[in-house]
Design an enzyme around this catalytic site. Structure first.
Site, PDB file in Angstrom:
ATOM      1  N   TYR A   1      -1.597   0.164  10.896  1.00  0.00           N
ATOM      2  CA  TYR A   1      -1.851  -0.283   9.519  1.00  0.00           C
ATOM      3  C   TYR A   1      -0.644   0.029   8.642  1.00  0.00           C
ATOM      4  CZ  TYR A   1      -3.652  -0.585   4.801  1.00  0.00           C
ATOM      5  OH  TYR A   1      -3.802  -0.907   3.465  1.00  0.00           O
TER       6      TYR A   1
ATOM      7  N   SER B   1       0.854  -1.186   0.000  1.00  0.00           N
ATOM      8  CA  SER B   1       0.000   0.000   0.000  1.00  0.00           C
ATOM      9  C   SER B   1       0.883   1.227   0.000  1.00  0.00           C
ATOM     10  CB  SER B   1      -0.895   0.013   1.249  1.00  0.00           C
ATOM     11  OG  SER B   1      -1.528   1.263   1.410  1.00  0.00           O
TER      12      SER B   1
END
Length: 250
Positions: A151, A138
């Site tokens: 995260y 990501s």
């Protein structure tokens, strides 16, 4: 003989889009996921194009990962492509207010789950001396943002693990690719905000977000590159996005 791809998190989003574009290219599919009904639906749709088999397991369950992939018949163990797509985001809170259950879910799914699946599949690739691993990271693995530190850390781990895989496996004829998407309109935000649709919808308002098919297209490009080419790392942002948390909305 057609190639075989094992895709985790194949029930929706990037995983499903990757299964669809692979099927269109004649790549046989081992589709993995937690939701049997959705997995069966994807398999039913794509089985008219290629051979498809399914494995129901949660990547966070080491025993299930080992048992289910190990249960594949010999003809399905000739895996050419592994797409480590399964992962999650849970909650957006500061470190002092974050839920530890959310942290466990992200670390267990995004990091340990990827490792569990890879540990079972890599020996199959090594035995054949060929293959390609694609890990879905990501933009959050490259740029940390407030209220998302855990995260971001989990996706930064994916980036580091991917680099480690490449250092270890290139000599054995196995390619390793990292794909780092920006804002993709999938179930991602709905899961992160625990089913709050109004909050999830706001994430994608005012601009044209990436679609799962855009990421799948990049994955197909990477696995179809000539033998002389390794696509090591691709970062894909929406047209209106210039950084992890910088999106120019209308």
């Amino acid at each position: 003989m057609s190639r075989i791809a094992l895709i985790t998190g194949a029930t929706s989003g990037i995983g499903r889009a990757t299964a669809e574009i692979f099927a269109g290219s004649g790549i046989d599919l081992i589709l993995c996921g937690r939701r049997k009904e959705k997995l069966d639906e994807v398999a039913r749709v794509l089985s008219s194009q290629v051979r498809v088999t399914t494995l129901i397991f949660d990547v966070r369950d080491k025993g299930a990962v080992t048992a289910m992939i190990g249960s594949l018949p010999d003809e399905w163990k000739n895996i050419d492509i592994l797409v480590n797509n399964a992962g999650n985001a849970h909650g957006m809170g500061s470190l002092d207010e974050g839920e530890t259950d959310d942290w466990d879910a992200m670390i267990d799914g995004n990091v340990k789950g990827l490792l569990y699946v890879s540990k079972v599949v890599i020996p199959l690739l090594l035995e054949r001396g060929t293959g390609h691993i694609v890990n879905i990271s990501s933009i959050a693995g490259k740029q940390t943002y407030a209220n998302g530190a855990v995260y971001c850390a989990s996706k930064a781990a994916v980036e580091v693990i991917t680099e480690g895989m490449r250092l270890e496996l290139t000599q054995h004829g196995i390619k390793v690719t990292n794909i780092a998407p920006g804002a993709v309109e999938t179930e991602f935000s709905l899961v992160r905000f625990k089913g709050d649709e109004s909050r999830a919808e706001k994430v994608y308002q005012g601009f044209d977000p990436l679609q799962a098919a855009d990421i799948a297209d990049a994955i197909l490009y990477a696995v179809n590159a000539p033998d002389r080419v390794t696509i090591a790392d691709i970062t894909i942002l929406a047209g209106a996005q210039s950084a992890a948390t910088v999106i120019h909305r209308k």
